[in-house]
Design a protein around this motif. Structure first.
Motif, PDB file in Angstrom:
ATOM      1  N   ASP A  81      60.427  58.496  47.029  1.00  0.00           N
ATOM      2  CA  ASP A  81      60.066  57.330  46.228  1.00  0.00           C
ATOM      3  C   ASP A  81      61.143  57.150  45.161  1.00  0.00           C
ATOM      4  OD1 ASP A  81      58.983  55.656  44.146  1.00  0.00           O
ATOM      5  OD2 ASP A  81      56.987  55.982  44.993  1.00  0.00           O
ATOM      6  N   LEU A  82      61.936  56.093  45.311  1.00  0.00           N
ATOM      7  CA  LEU A  82      63.060  55.890  44.399  1.00  0.00           C
ATOM      8  C   LEU A  82      62.603  55.781  42.955  1.00  0.00           C
ATOM      9  CD1 LEU A  82      66.093  55.387  43.990  1.00  0.00           C
ATOM     10  CD2 LEU A  82      65.665  52.957  44.396  1.00  0.00           C
ATOM     11  N   ASN A  83      61.482  55.113  42.711  1.00  0.00           N
ATOM     12  CA  ASN A  83      61.005  54.914  41.340  1.00  0.00           C
ATOM     13  C   ASN A  83      60.528  56.211  40.713  1.00  0.00           C
ATOM     14  OD1 ASN A  83      61.309  51.983  41.351  1.00  0.00           O
ATOM     15  ND2 ASN A  83      59.628  51.987  42.820  1.00  0.00           N
ATOM     16  N   LYS A  84      59.796  57.025  41.465  1.00  0.00           N
ATOM     17  CA  LYS A  84      59.254  58.274  40.927  1.00  0.00           C
ATOM     18  C   LYS A  84      60.262  59.412  40.955  1.00  0.00           C
ATOM     19  CE  LYS A  84      54.450  57.263  42.220  1.00  0.00           C
ATOM     20  NZ  LYS A  84      53.294  57.697  43.050  1.00  0.00           N
ATOM     21  N   ASP A  85      61.070  59.463  42.004  1.00  0.00           N
ATOM     22  CA  ASP A  85      61.985  60.589  42.188  1.00  0.00           C
ATOM     23  C   ASP A  85      63.269  60.456  41.382  1.00  0.00           C
ATOM     24  OD1 ASP A  85      60.226  61.704  44.021  1.00  0.00           O
ATOM     25  OD2 ASP A  85      61.221  60.773  45.745  1.00  0.00           O
ATOM     26  N   GLY A  86      63.713  59.221  41.167  1.00  0.00           N
ATOM     27  CA  GLY A  86      65.049  59.016  40.641  1.00  0.00           C
ATOM     28  C   GLY A  86      66.046  59.082  41.786  1.00  0.00           C
ATOM     29  N   GLU A  87      67.229  58.599  41.551  1.00  0.00           N
ATOM     30  CA  GLU A  87      68.195  58.437  42.641  1.00  0.00           C
ATOM     31  C   GLU A  87      68.616  59.759  43.285  1.00  0.00           C
ATOM     32  OE1 GLU A  87      72.446  56.167  43.436  1.00  0.00           O
ATOM     33  OE2 GLU A  87      71.449  56.000  41.495  1.00  0.00           O
ATOM     34  N   GLU A  88      68.883  60.778  42.480  1.00  0.00           N
ATOM     35  CA  GLU A  88      69.408  62.025  43.033  1.00  0.00           C
ATOM     36  C   GLU A  88      68.388  62.727  43.933  1.00  0.00           C
ATOM     37  OE1 GLU A  88      71.713  66.138  41.694  1.00  0.00           O
ATOM     38  OE2 GLU A  88      71.170  64.636  40.186  1.00  0.00           O
ATOM     39  N   LEU A  89      67.146  62.869  43.462  1.00  0.00           N
ATOM     40  CA  LEU A  89      66.125  63.521  44.273  1.00  0.00           C
ATOM     41  C   LEU A  89      65.789  62.681  45.501  1.00  0.00           C
ATOM     42  CD1 LEU A  89      64.160  65.824  44.730  1.00  0.00           C
ATOM     43  CD2 LEU A  89      62.527  64.669  43.197  1.00  0.00           C
ATOM     44  N   PHE A  90      65.771  61.372  45.343  1.00  0.00           N
ATOM     45  CA  PHE A  90      65.531  60.471  46.473  1.00  0.00           C
ATOM     46  C   PHE A  90      66.551  60.737  47.583  1.00  0.00           C
ATOM     47  CE2 PHE A  90      66.322  56.506  48.760  1.00  0.00           C
ATOM     48  CZ  PHE A  90      65.041  56.053  49.053  1.00  0.00           C
ATOM     49  N   ILE A  91      67.819  60.834  47.205  1.00  0.00           N
ATOM     50  CA  ILE A  91      68.891  61.078  48.182  1.00  0.00           C
ATOM     51  C   ILE A  91      68.717  62.447  48.834  1.00  0.00           C
ATOM     52  CG2 ILE A  91      71.371  61.536  48.384  1.00  0.00           C
ATOM     53  CD1 ILE A  91      71.770  59.259  46.323  1.00  0.00           C
ATOM     54  N   LYS A  92      68.356  63.454  48.054  1.00  0.00           N
ATOM     55  CA  LYS A  92      68.174  64.798  48.618  1.00  0.00           C
ATOM     56  C   LYS A  92      67.030  64.835  49.621  1.00  0.00           C
ATOM     57  CE  LYS A  92      70.246  67.561  44.925  1.00  0.00           C
ATOM     58  NZ  LYS A  92      70.049  68.630  43.933  1.00  0.00           N
ATOM     59  N   LYS A  93      65.962  64.097  49.361  1.00  0.00           N
ATOM     60  CA  LYS A  93      64.843  64.052  50.302  1.00  0.00           C
ATOM     61  C   LYS A  93      65.260  63.385  51.614  1.00  0.00           C
ATOM     62  CE  LYS A  93      60.883  64.113  47.143  1.00  0.00           C
ATOM     63  NZ  LYS A  93      59.690  63.370  46.654  1.00  0.00           N
ATOM     64  N   ILE A  94      66.003  62.295  51.496  1.00  0.00           N
ATOM     65  CA  ILE A  94      66.476  61.621  52.709  1.00  0.00           C
ATOM     66  C   ILE A  94      67.404  62.548  53.486  1.00  0.00           C
ATOM     67  CG2 ILE A  94      67.775  59.683  53.647  1.00  0.00           C
ATOM     68  CD1 ILE A  94      65.145  58.796  52.457  1.00  0.00           C
ATOM     69  N   ASN A  95      68.309  63.227  52.776  1.00  0.00           N
ATOM     70  CA  ASN A  95      69.237  64.158  53.429  1.00  0.00           C
ATOM     71  C   ASN A  95      68.497  65.244  54.185  1.00  0.00           C
ATOM     72  OD1 ASN A  95      70.537  67.144  52.687  1.00  0.00           O
ATOM     73  ND2 ASN A  95      71.899  65.769  53.774  1.00  0.00           N
ATOM     74  N   LYS A  96      67.484  65.828  53.547  1.00  0.00           N
ATOM     75  CA  LYS A  96      66.742  66.903  54.216  1.00  0.00           C
ATOM     76  C   LYS A  96      66.045  66.379  55.462  1.00  0.00           C
ATOM     77  CE  LYS A  96      63.317  70.548  53.664  1.00  0.00           C
ATOM     78  NZ  LYS A  96      62.316  71.209  52.792  1.00  0.00           N
ATOM     79  N   TYR A  97      65.486  65.181  55.360  1.00  0.00           N
ATOM     80  CA  TYR A  97      64.761  64.638  56.513  1.00  0.00           C
ATOM     81  C   TYR A  97      65.702  64.355  57.673  1.00  0.00           C
ATOM     82  CZ  TYR A  97      61.367  62.241  59.343  1.00  0.00           C
ATOM     83  OH  TYR A  97      60.531  61.913  60.383  1.00  0.00           O
ATOM     84  N   VAL A  98      66.812  63.659  57.411  1.00  0.00           N
ATOM     85  CA  VAL A  98      67.696  63.304  58.529  1.00  0.00           C
ATOM     86  C   VAL A  98      68.390  64.541  59.098  1.00  0.00           C
ATOM     87  CG1 VAL A  98      68.020  60.957  57.663  1.00  0.00           C
ATOM     88  CG2 VAL A  98      69.703  62.711  57.070  1.00  0.00           C
ATOM     89  N   THR A  99      68.655  65.532  58.246  1.00  0.00           N
ATOM     90  CA  THR A  99      69.258  66.769  58.736  1.00  0.00           C
ATOM     91  C   THR A  99      68.297  67.516  59.659  1.00  0.00           C
ATOM     92  OG1 THR A  99      70.607  66.987  56.727  1.00  0.00           O
ATOM     93  CG2 THR A  99      70.296  68.963  58.050  1.00  0.00           C
ATOM     94  N   THR A 100      67.039  67.515  59.302  1.00  0.00           N
ATOM     95  CA  THR A 100      66.026  68.228  60.078  1.00  0.00           C
ATOM     96  C   THR A 100      65.622  67.473  61.346  1.00  0.00           C
ATOM     97  OG1 THR A 100      65.137  69.184  58.029  1.00  0.00           O
ATOM     98  CG2 THR A 100      63.727  69.279  59.988  1.00  0.00           C
ATOM     99  N   CYS A 101      65.532  66.160  61.251  1.00  0.00           N
ATOM    100  CA  CYS A 101      64.896  65.372  62.315  1.00  0.00           C
ATOM    101  C   CYS A 101      65.843  64.478  63.107  1.00  0.00           C
ATOM    102  CB  CYS A 101      63.787  64.506  61.708  1.00  0.00           C
ATOM    103  SG  CYS A 101      62.505  65.424  60.823  1.00  0.00           S
TER     104      CYS A 101
END
Length: 197
Positions: A81-101
């Motif tokens: 969630d870009l609003n709740k996570d902030g940009e850096e954490l948002f990017i890290k979550k996307i990275n983990k997901y695409v790396t895993t899946c």
């Protein structure tokens, strides 16, 4: 909200000059990042695939703070969630997901009529250079997955397109864009599987 959306698009469009691996160290996994839950069947990614093909923009009033439908769907999958996570954490979550899946995130495309190609290949097919630049440079999308049908990596896929244009439409400006993406991916660690240029 509008300011955050504008900032996020600006970062995405100028990713090659504004973002580096040092800026966002995706190698760390803070406790805020949940475990990834990949879909069991690749067909479950159909909404994400179709949204990328169609490149539909979200309404400016959409509360997600994002611009495209595919960004919102990807964020949903990654529990970001870009609003709740902030940009850096948002990017890290996307990275983990695409790396895993990433190996399961393949598409039977409806518009361009290709079977079981990954998201980066879909982006090449619809000429969404911004998605590719963001995927490679910000989200650190895996670059050497091999397609189950075409047996191509993303570098093979782009090389194949370049060769087609060289033979059939040598003056088409798309060739320059394809070459730029080829170098971007190669410099980021992309390798060939099917072709040995």
């Amino acid at each position: 909200m509008k300011t955050m959306k504008t900032l996020f698009l600006f970062v995405g469009m100028l990713v090659s000059s504004l973002v580096s691996a040092q800026d966002y160290d995706v190698s760390t996994t803070p406790p805020e990042i949940p475990d990834c839950e990949c879909e069991d069947y690749y067909q479950m990614y159909a909404p994400l695939c179709l949204s990328l093909e169609r490149q539909r923009q979200l309404d400016e009033s959409d509360p997600s703070g994002l611009f495209y439908e595919y960004e919102k769907e990807l964020a949903r999958l990654a529990k970001a969630d870009l609003n709740k996570d902030g940009e850096e954490l948002f990017i890290k979550k996307i990275n983990k997901y695409v790396t895993t899946c990433s190996k399961k995130m393949i598409c039977d495309t409806a518009v361009i009529k290709k079977e079981q190609i990954d998201m980066l290949k879909v982006a090449v097919a619809v000429r969404d250079w911004e998605f590719i630049e963001r995927g490679v440079t910000i989200y650190k999308w895996p670059l050497n997955d091999i397609g189950p049908i075409d047996q191509m990596t993303i570098l093979d896929f782009i090389y194949n397109d370049i060769e087609y244009y060289r033979s059939n439409r040598p003056n088409d400006t798309t060739v320059a864009d394809l070459k730029k993406m080829y170098l971007l991916i190669k410099n980021a660690g992309g390798k060939h599987n099917k072709f040995k240029p």
